[in-house]
Scaffold this motif. Structure first.
Motif, PDB file in Angstrom:
ATOM      1  N   GLY A 263       0.799  -1.222   0.000  1.00  0.00           N
ATOM      2  CA  GLY A 263       0.000   0.000   0.000  1.00  0.00           C
ATOM      3  C   GLY A 263       0.828   1.267   0.000  1.00  0.00           C
ATOM      4  N   ALA A 264       2.120   1.164  -0.212  1.00  0.00           N
ATOM      5  CA  ALA A 264       2.994   2.338  -0.196  1.00  0.00           C
ATOM      6  C   ALA A 264       2.650   3.291  -1.332  1.00  0.00           C
ATOM      7  CB  ALA A 264       4.455   1.906  -0.302  1.00  0.00           C
ATOM      8  N   HIS A 265       3.145   4.513  -1.204  1.00  0.00           N
ATOM      9  CA  HIS A 265       2.912   5.520  -2.234  1.00  0.00           C
ATOM     10  C   HIS A 265       3.463   5.027  -3.573  1.00  0.00           C
ATOM     11  CE1 HIS A 265       3.268   9.335  -4.430  1.00  0.00           C
ATOM     12  NE2 HIS A 265       2.337   9.801  -3.574  1.00  0.00           N
ATOM     13  N   PRO A 266       2.789   5.349  -4.682  1.00  0.00           N
ATOM     14  CA  PRO A 266       3.263   4.889  -5.991  1.00  0.00           C
ATOM     15  C   PRO A 266       4.715   5.247  -6.282  1.00  0.00           C
ATOM     16  CG  PRO A 266       1.040   5.739  -6.199  1.00  0.00           C
ATOM     17  CD  PRO A 266       1.464   6.005  -4.788  1.00  0.00           C
ATOM     18  N   VAL A 267       5.165   6.409  -5.812  1.00  0.00           N
ATOM     19  CA  VAL A 267       6.559   6.786  -6.061  1.00  0.00           C
ATOM     20  C   VAL A 267       7.513   5.821  -5.359  1.00  0.00           C
ATOM     21  CG1 VAL A 267       8.297   8.587  -5.700  1.00  0.00           C
ATOM     22  CG2 VAL A 267       5.981   9.213  -6.427  1.00  0.00           C
ATOM     23  N   VAL A 268       7.155   5.419  -4.149  1.00  0.00           N
ATOM     24  CA  VAL A 268       7.979   4.465  -3.402  1.00  0.00           C
ATOM     25  C   VAL A 268       7.999   3.116  -4.117  1.00  0.00           C
ATOM     26  CG1 VAL A 268       8.256   3.235  -1.221  1.00  0.00           C
ATOM     27  CG2 VAL A 268       7.542   5.638  -1.228  1.00  0.00           C
ATOM     28  N   LEU A 269       6.825   2.670  -4.555  1.00  0.00           N
ATOM     29  CA  LEU A 269       6.760   1.406  -5.284  1.00  0.00           C
ATOM     30  C   LEU A 269       7.573   1.486  -6.577  1.00  0.00           C
ATOM     31  CD1 LEU A 269       2.982   0.445  -4.885  1.00  0.00           C
ATOM     32  CD2 LEU A 269       4.944  -0.418  -3.588  1.00  0.00           C
ATOM     33  N   GLY A 270       7.496   2.632  -7.245  1.00  0.00           N
ATOM     34  CA  GLY A 270       8.274   2.808  -8.472  1.00  0.00           C
ATOM     35  C   GLY A 270       9.765   2.752  -8.203  1.00  0.00           C
ATOM     36  N   ALA A 271      10.208   3.333  -7.071  1.00  0.00           N
ATOM     37  CA  ALA A 271      11.631   3.294  -6.725  1.00  0.00           C
ATOM     38  C   ALA A 271      12.081   1.860  -6.452  1.00  0.00           C
ATOM     39  CB  ALA A 271      11.891   4.174  -5.504  1.00  0.00           C
ATOM     40  N   PHE A 272      11.248   1.100  -5.742  1.00  0.00           N
ATOM     41  CA  PHE A 272      11.573  -0.308  -5.508  1.00  0.00           C
ATOM     42  C   PHE A 272      11.644  -1.078  -6.824  1.00  0.00           C
ATOM     43  CE2 PHE A 272      10.116   0.064  -0.945  1.00  0.00           C
ATOM     44  CZ  PHE A 272      11.301  -0.378  -0.385  1.00  0.00           C
ATOM     45  N   ALA A 273      10.692  -0.818  -7.711  1.00  0.00           N
ATOM     46  CA  ALA A 273      10.676  -1.514  -9.003  1.00  0.00           C
ATOM     47  C   ALA A 273      11.935  -1.184  -9.803  1.00  0.00           C
ATOM     48  CB  ALA A 273       9.421  -1.135  -9.792  1.00  0.00           C
ATOM     49  N   PHE A 274      12.319   0.085  -9.796  1.00  0.00           N
ATOM     50  CA  PHE A 274      13.535   0.493 -10.515  1.00  0.00           C
ATOM     51  C   PHE A 274      14.755  -0.217  -9.923  1.00  0.00           C
ATOM     52  CE2 PHE A 274      17.195   3.146 -11.405  1.00  0.00           C
ATOM     53  CZ  PHE A 274      17.012   3.510 -12.734  1.00  0.00           C
ATOM     54  N   LEU A 275      14.828  -0.278  -8.579  1.00  0.00           N
ATOM     55  CA  LEU A 275      15.948  -0.951  -7.917  1.00  0.00           C
ATOM     56  C   LEU A 275      15.975  -2.431  -8.266  1.00  0.00           C
ATOM     57  CD1 LEU A 275      18.264  -1.015  -5.826  1.00  0.00           C
ATOM     58  CD2 LEU A 275      16.518  -1.396  -4.066  1.00  0.00           C
ATOM     59  N   ALA A 276      14.798  -3.069  -8.300  1.00  0.00           N
ATOM     60  CA  ALA A 276      14.728  -4.492  -8.621  1.00  0.00           C
ATOM     61  C   ALA A 276      15.227  -4.767 -10.029  1.00  0.00           C
ATOM     62  CB  ALA A 276      13.288  -4.994  -8.464  1.00  0.00           C
ATOM     63  N   GLY A 277      14.982  -3.836 -10.956  1.00  0.00           N
ATOM     64  CA  GLY A 277      15.473  -4.003 -12.314  1.00  0.00           C
ATOM     65  C   GLY A 277      16.935  -3.642 -12.462  1.00  0.00           C
ATOM     66  N   ALA A 278      17.359  -2.578 -11.786  1.00  0.00           N
ATOM     67  CA  ALA A 278      18.713  -2.069 -11.978  1.00  0.00           C
ATOM     68  C   ALA A 278      19.760  -2.884 -11.235  1.00  0.00           C
ATOM     69  CB  ALA A 278      18.779  -0.611 -11.525  1.00  0.00           C
ATOM     70  N   GLY A 279      19.468  -3.295 -10.008  1.00  0.00           N
ATOM     71  CA  GLY A 279      20.472  -3.968  -9.182  1.00  0.00           C
ATOM     72  C   GLY A 279      21.150  -5.144  -9.872  1.00  0.00           C
ATOM     73  N   PRO A 280      20.381  -6.140 -10.333  1.00  0.00           N
ATOM     74  CA  PRO A 280      20.996  -7.321 -10.944  1.00  0.00           C
ATOM     75  C   PRO A 280      21.124  -7.236 -12.459  1.00  0.00           C
ATOM     76  CG  PRO A 280      18.695  -7.758 -10.492  1.00  0.00           C
ATOM     77  CD  PRO A 280      18.945  -6.332 -10.079  1.00  0.00           C
ATOM     78  N   ALA A 281      21.090  -6.037 -13.039  1.00  0.00           N
ATOM     79  CA  ALA A 281      21.044  -5.914 -14.500  1.00  0.00           C
ATOM     80  C   ALA A 281      22.285  -6.469 -15.189  1.00  0.00           C
ATOM     81  CB  ALA A 281      20.840  -4.444 -14.893  1.00  0.00           C
TER      82      ALA A 281
END
Length: 404
Positions: free
Chosen positions: A96-114
């Motif tokens: 239920g976090a703010h969309p910006v927070v969820l977007g930051a997590f999503a970006f991290l999930a994609g970028a970290g192991p790229a």
């Protein structure tokens, strides 16, 4: 060399790490959509989160790939996988976090192991004899397409049966497991003397290979994203979309297996690649005109049979063009390029669906693919003329021996 000779403890350990590290990637876009679909504007937000995830991959893959130290890659790969695990765990634990927070997590999930896919490919080719590289890459492709075939059903079953955050939680656990599994593999791979400036120049010169790779995956975007709308246009139940796409993935896994049965195929790698991409293009174009479910299934399976070898020839071409010190970075740039091709084609298709019929949108996407293929083929032809070594016959067998 036969596939049986690849059944060794190091290769099997590599397969285990690859599956646990790549299944979360295959699950990610759909899992993010299921996470927020019940919120107001959930499907739109899910699409934005999926785009943030893909953007993280595209941006980070070439940057992290260039910075990966070949002989001591393990700590960097472990850090990337740990970051990906955190990126998946965040939305799962705080949906239920703010969309910006969820977007930051999503970006991290994609970028970290790229950078991990490219580094794992470099590790795999270092685990096998030079003559077995084609078979090893075929095994990698089989695993990849099998994972992508299973991921949608796994996400859907978990999200609807256990909870919308469960798929992401599983993805975090799998990626953390892959982090630990890295210690079953060598700490890095040998490349010989490294010259970062020369490697960067070699990566830039290889741009035609990336363009052809992007062209190949743009076709996958057309097949996946427009197929439901196309079925609706044809009056076919939309529930057929899943089985039809599974047929495409299974066809791709079969194509990878068949390609690996031989170390050499007729024609040079650039010629093979263009022929295969155009074959997949023809299959996707037929989707726009065929009205029968059975015909659509046959075309998708046939296109899948050519899709995996098309991507294999691109990765093998990189082994011809790039010095060993730049291979992992080259694979990462390819990863970003094909992701960009998928994203651009998918965005174009989505925009066109608002103004034209799905069949017309597919044909427009096919035209874009043909254009990219022509540009990539012309650039690779110039590259071959400038580099005599690239013209040596190597239809599936690299010309360079990697120091191990």
């Amino acid at each position: 060399m036969s596939y049986r000779e690849l059944v060794t403890r190091p290769v099997l350990a590599w397969c285990a790490v690859a599956v646990t590290g790549r299944l979360p990637v295959a699950m990610a876009p759909l899992a993010l959509v299921f996470l927020v679909r019940e919120r107001p504007g959930g499907y739109t937000l899910g699409a934005v989160l999926a785009a943030a995830y893909v953007l993280g991959e595209i941006v980070a893959a070439p940057v992290l790939g260039m910075r990966t130290k070949a002989e001591r890659a393990r700590p960097q790969l472990a850090a990337g996988l740990a970051a990906g695990a955190a990126g998946f765990a965040g939305p799962a634990l705080a949906p239920g976090a703010h969309p910006v927070v969820l977007g930051a997590f999503a970006f991290l999930a994609g970028a970290g192991p790229a950078a991990v896919p490219g580094a794992l490919r470099a590790l795999l080719t270092g685990l096998v004899p030079e003559r077995a590289v084609t078979q090893a890459m075929s095994v990698e492709s089989i695993l990849t397409f099998a994972i992508w075939a299973a991921a949608p059903a796994l996400v859907t079953g978990l999200a609807l049966g256990a909870g919308p955050g469960v798929p992401l939680l599983l993805q975090a656990v799998l990626m953390a497991t892959a982090t630990v599994g890295l210690w079953l593999l060598p700490p890095g791979w040998a490349t010989g003397p490294q010259d970062r400036g020369a490697s960067a120049r070699a990566l830039l010169r290889a741009w035609p290979v990336y363009v052809l790779g992007a062209a190949g995956l743009s076709l996958l975007a057309l097949a996946e994203l427009i197929l439901p709308a196309l079925l609706d246009q044809r009056g076919i139940g939309i529930g057929w979309a899943g089985p039809l796409l599974a047929g495409f993935s299974l066809g791709s896994a079969t194509g990878a297996f068949v390609y690996g049965l031989r170390s050499r195929w007729p024609g040079s790698l650039p010629v093979q690649s263009v022929v295969l991409v155009l074959g997949v293009t023809a299959g996707v174009a037929l989707l726009a005109v065929l009205p029968w479910t059975a015909a659509l299934a046959g075309v998708l399976i046939a296109a899948g049979l050519l899709q995996a070898p098309a991507m294999l020839t691109r990765n093998l071409a990189l082994r011809q063009i790039l010095p060993p010190s730049a291979l992992a970075a080259g694979y990462s740039v390819m990863y970003a390029a094909v992701g960009a091709g998928y994203a651009v084609s998918g965005s174009l298709a989505g925009a066109l669906l608002k103004v034209v019929a799905p069949s017309t949108a597919i044909l427009c996407g096919v035209a874009l693919t043909v254009l990219l293929t022509a540009v990539g083929a012309a650039g690779e032809r110039r590259l071959a003329r400038r580099s005599p070594a690239a013209q040596e016959p190597a239809a599936g067998a690299p010309v360079r021996k990697v120091r191990r």
